[in-house]
Write an enzyme that holds these catalytic residues in place. Structure first.
Site, PDB file in Angstrom:
ATOM      1  N   GLY A  47       0.486  -1.636  -0.318  1.00 29.83           N
ATOM      2  CA  GLY A  47      -0.194  -0.039   0.198  1.00 29.83           C
ATOM      3  C   GLY A  47       0.989   1.723  -0.058  1.00 29.83           C
ATOM      4  N   GLN A  52       2.909   9.844   1.013  1.00 25.55           N
ATOM      5  CA  GLN A  52       4.644  10.146   1.781  1.00 25.55           C
ATOM      6  C   GLN A  52       5.538   9.878   0.290  1.00 25.55           C
ATOM      7  OE1 GLN A  52       2.652   5.499   2.260  1.00 25.55           O
ATOM      8  NE2 GLN A  52       4.287   5.203   3.493  1.00 25.55           N
ATOM      9  N   CYS A 100       5.934  -0.147   7.724  1.00 28.70           N
ATOM     10  CA  CYS A 100       5.492   0.934   6.581  1.00 28.70           C
ATOM     11  C   CYS A 100       6.707   1.306   5.432  1.00 28.70           C
ATOM     12  CB  CYS A 100       4.995   2.105   7.226  1.00 28.70           C
ATOM     13  SG  CYS A 100       4.330   3.778   6.620  1.00 28.70           S
ATOM     14  N   LEU A 101       5.957   2.083   4.844  1.00 25.56           N
ATOM     15  CA  LEU A 101       7.503   1.552   3.795  1.00 25.56           C
ATOM     16  C   LEU A 101       7.991   3.361   4.440  1.00 25.56           C
ATOM     17  CD1 LEU A 101       6.305   1.302   0.005  1.00 25.56           C
ATOM     18  CD2 LEU A 101       8.173   0.014   1.742  1.00 25.56           C
ATOM     19  N   HIS A 142      -4.093   1.918   7.583  1.00 25.63           N
ATOM     20  CA  HIS A 142      -3.452   2.328   7.594  1.00 25.63           C
ATOM     21  C   HIS A 142      -3.071   3.458   6.650  1.00 25.63           C
ATOM     22  CE1 HIS A 142       1.349   1.366   7.744  1.00 25.63           C
ATOM     23  NE2 HIS A 142       1.210   2.112   6.476  1.00 25.63           N
ATOM     24  N   GLU A 143      -2.778   3.033   5.661  1.00 23.49           N
ATOM     25  CA  GLU A 143      -3.404   3.740   4.025  1.00 23.49           C
ATOM     26  C   GLU A 143      -4.092   5.121   4.576  1.00 23.49           C
ATOM     27  OE1 GLU A 143      -0.880   3.704   2.753  1.00 23.49           O
ATOM     28  OE2 GLU A 143      -0.598   1.525   2.847  1.00 23.49           O
ATOM     29  N   HIS A 146      -2.384   7.662   6.821  1.00 25.83           N
ATOM     30  CA  HIS A 146      -1.595   8.492   6.623  1.00 25.83           C
ATOM     31  C   HIS A 146      -1.984   9.725   5.448  1.00 25.83           C
ATOM     32  CE1 HIS A 146       1.818   6.209   5.771  1.00 25.83           C
ATOM     33  NE2 HIS A 146       1.667   5.549   5.577  1.00 25.83           N
TER      34      HIS A 146
END
Ligand code: NI
Length: 182
Positions: A47, A52, A100-101, A142-143, A146
């Protein structure tokens, strides 16, 4: 299409709420979504939110059909959601490990609703509504966090359950096979 650099925790742009998309079907929006797809694939994420890559718009993508990093996770349909809204369909929450990235190599134990309904728009502005449970529901929560400037460590209740993946596994705090990322 361009692989974009993923911002990492500490960058204040990750902490700002993103703005709603007002105009659908534009070349600019299409380009953003393409770059996000390219970037997520390059990073082997499941995701990614526009914030991000430094674009403060309410756009997320997620989904995978079998990812070697998450062998136990059921497939999640590849989805683009613009201006997403989440409605919990239960009060039940479940803790599991997230990554998370924007925090490479780290994991934390986070509680999320186990059953949600989500709604958002496609590139062309068509409405998509879907119910999700388990890992699918977790990824969407989660997304969408952000988009409100929330990174998962802010949801970790016990900081003993947060750290580098290697150390967590080595010390036995995190059992093997925990799910990760973004
Ligand atoms: Ni993330």
């Amino acid at each position: 299409m361009t692989i974009r650099r993923v911002l990492r925790i500490g960058d204040p742009r990750l902490l700002k709420p993103a703005l709603s998309v007002k105009e659908f079907g534009t070349q600019e929006l299409r380009g953003l979504v393409e770059d996000m797809g390219e970037t997520m694939a390059a990073e082997e994420g499941v995701g990614l939110a526009a914030v991000q890559i430094g674009v403060a718009l309410r756009v997320v993508i997620f989904g995978f059909e079998g990812n070697s990093r998450y062998p136990d996770a059921l497939p999640v349909p590849r989805t683009l959601l613009i201006n997403p809204v989440i409605e919990p369909l239960t009060e039940e929450v479940e803790g599991d490990w997230e990554g998370c990235l924007s925090l490479p190599g780290m994991r934390g134990l986070v509680s999320r609703y186990t059953h949600i309904r989500y709604r958002g728009y496609s590139l062309e502005g068509d409405v998509l509504t879907r119910e999700a449970v388990g890992f699918h529901a977790r990824v969407v929560q989660h997304e969408c966090d952000h988009l409100d400037g929330i990174l998962y460590p802010q949801r970790v209740r016990d900081l003993k359950k947060f750290g580098y993946l290697e150390e967590l596994v080595e010390s036995g705090v995190m059992g093997a096979g925990g799910i990760g990322e973004d």
